[in-house]
Design a protein around this motif. Structure first.
Motif, mmCIF file in Angstrom:
data_model
loop_
_atom_site.group_PDB
_atom_site.id
_atom_site.type_symbol
_atom_site.label_atom_id
_atom_site.label_comp_id
_atom_site.label_asym_id
_atom_site.label_seq_id
_atom_site.Cartn_x
_atom_site.Cartn_y
_atom_site.Cartn_z
ATOM 1 N N HIS A 127 81.431 9.855 15.793
ATOM 2 C CA HIS A 127 82.210 10.916 15.153
ATOM 3 C C HIS A 127 81.337 12.175 15.158
ATOM 4 N N HIS B 215 88.888 17.156 14.295
ATOM 5 C CA HIS B 215 88.355 15.793 14.239
ATOM 6 C C HIS B 215 88.069 15.391 15.675
ATOM 7 N N TYR C 217 80.534 7.671 5.586
ATOM 8 C CA TYR C 217 79.955 7.977 6.891
ATOM 9 C C TYR C 217 78.445 7.817 6.827
ATOM 10 N N HIS D 173 85.585 12.979 18.481
ATOM 11 C CA HIS D 173 84.601 11.955 18.816
ATOM 12 C C HIS D 173 83.983 12.343 20.145
#
Ligand code: ZN
Length: 145
Positions: free
Chosen positions: A106, A90, A62, A92
């Motif tokens: 993200h 998780h 990342y 976005h």
């Protein structure tokens, strides 16, 4: 090969987050407090600054970046599953500046809430547990047959 399992819809939680809170940590905290282990989350609102990441598919890492400005949350979409025995969110996020220009990525820790309204939908179903995926380098879902 694709992996998909049937889940059943459960309860919803609806609420707002605190001014100054860490967006990702506060959503994760709700999941821990309410023992939510499988579900989805959506949210809108505004942030004082954002920390996002872009996954480098060549180097399997990342790349984090900070947007040090006030932004609208035009969309946050995420899921809740299990990693290392506890819930992991998780998500976005898409954010817009005063001219409507959008940024996205993200969601990482360090994104500071100005105001945020969210809905969490709980699912009942098989455990979706994250484990290391060799092909992508990501902690993807691994589920027994
Ligand atoms: Zn992601």
């Amino acid at each position: 090969m694709a992996i998909a399992r049937k889940v059943r819809h459960g309860e919803f939680f609806m609420g707002r987050l605190s001014n100054g809170a860490d967006l990702l940590e506060e959503i994760t905290g709700i999941c821990k407090k309410e023992n939510i282990r499988l579900g989805r989350v959506e949210a809108l609102g505004a942030v004082k600054k954002a920390c996002l990441a872009y996954y480098d598919q060549h180097n399997h890492e990342y790349n984090y970046f900070t947007l040090d400005q006030h932004l609208e949350i035009t969309n946050l979409t995420g899921n809740i599953s299990i990693k290392d025995g506890g819930p992991i969110v998780h998500a976005h996020i898409t954010l817009a500046d005063e001219s409507g220009k959008a940024f996205g990525g993200h969601l990482a820790a360090g994104t500071m809430v100005f105001a945020c309204e969210l809905v969490i939908q709980v699912f009942d179903g098989p455990g979706f547990e994250r484990g290391f995926d060799q092909d992508t380098g990501l902690p993807l879902w691994s589920m027994p047959d």
